[in-house]
Design a protein around this motif. Structure first.
Motif, short mmCIF file in Angstrom:
data_model
loop_
_atom_site.label_atom_id
_atom_site.label_comp_id
_atom_site.label_asym_id
_atom_site.label_seq_id
_atom_site.Cartn_x
_atom_site.Cartn_y
_atom_site.Cartn_z
N ILE A 26 31.01 29.82 33.57
CA ILE A 26 32.80 29.78 34.32
C ILE A 26 32.47 30.15 35.63
O ILE A 26 31.48 30.97 36.46
CB ILE A 26 33.27 30.75 33.30
N ASP A 27 33.35 29.87 36.35
CA ASP A 27 33.76 29.94 38.02
C ASP A 27 34.58 30.93 38.20
O ASP A 27 35.59 29.76 38.15
CB ASP A 27 33.47 28.28 38.52
N ALA A 28 34.74 32.01 39.00
CA ALA A 28 35.94 32.81 38.60
C ALA A 28 36.97 32.34 39.54
O ALA A 28 37.59 32.29 39.33
CB ALA A 28 35.28 34.31 39.35
N GLY A 29 36.46 31.38 40.16
CA GLY A 29 37.77 30.59 41.31
C GLY A 29 38.55 29.19 40.54
O GLY A 29 39.21 28.88 41.06
N GLU A 30 36.79 28.79 39.38
CA GLU A 30 37.80 27.23 38.53
C GLU A 30 39.09 27.25 38.00
O GLU A 30 39.24 28.60 37.31
CB GLU A 30 36.65 26.88 37.77
#
Length: 91
Positions: free
Chosen positions: A29-33
């Motif tokens: 999980i990309d924190a900014g996605e």
């Protein structure tokens, strides 16, 4: 205050636990996605479950129909910022 990176990690773990995303790890999980539609592809039911879990764990207050709440649910980073801004700590 909890370090932002640690808080983002906690939020990722909470998302996986609450939504039972068995094939996903926090590293996936990309924190900014985006969490909805694109990105993780969560839906409104997922948002409700996640919102309840966030309220229970961090004691934050959320309004279901608020545009501001939708902004907070835009990404893991936005959720972590909300939790931090309300000065809440995990249980």
């Amino acid at each position: 205050m909890v370090e932002q990176g640690m808080l983002e990690q906690e939020v990722k773990e909470l998302i996986i636990e609450v939504l039972q995303l068995e094939d996903i790890t926090p590293a996936d999980i990309d924190a900014g996605e985006p969490l909805f539609v694109e990105g993780l592809g969560l839906d409104s039911i997922d948002a409700l479950e996640l919102g309840v879990a966030l309220q229970k764990r961090y004691g934050i207050s959320l309004s279901a129909d608020s545009a501001e709440t939708r902004q907070h649910f835009a990404s893991v980073r936005a959720l972590a910022a909300l939790i931090e801004s309300q000065g809440k700590k995990g249980a």
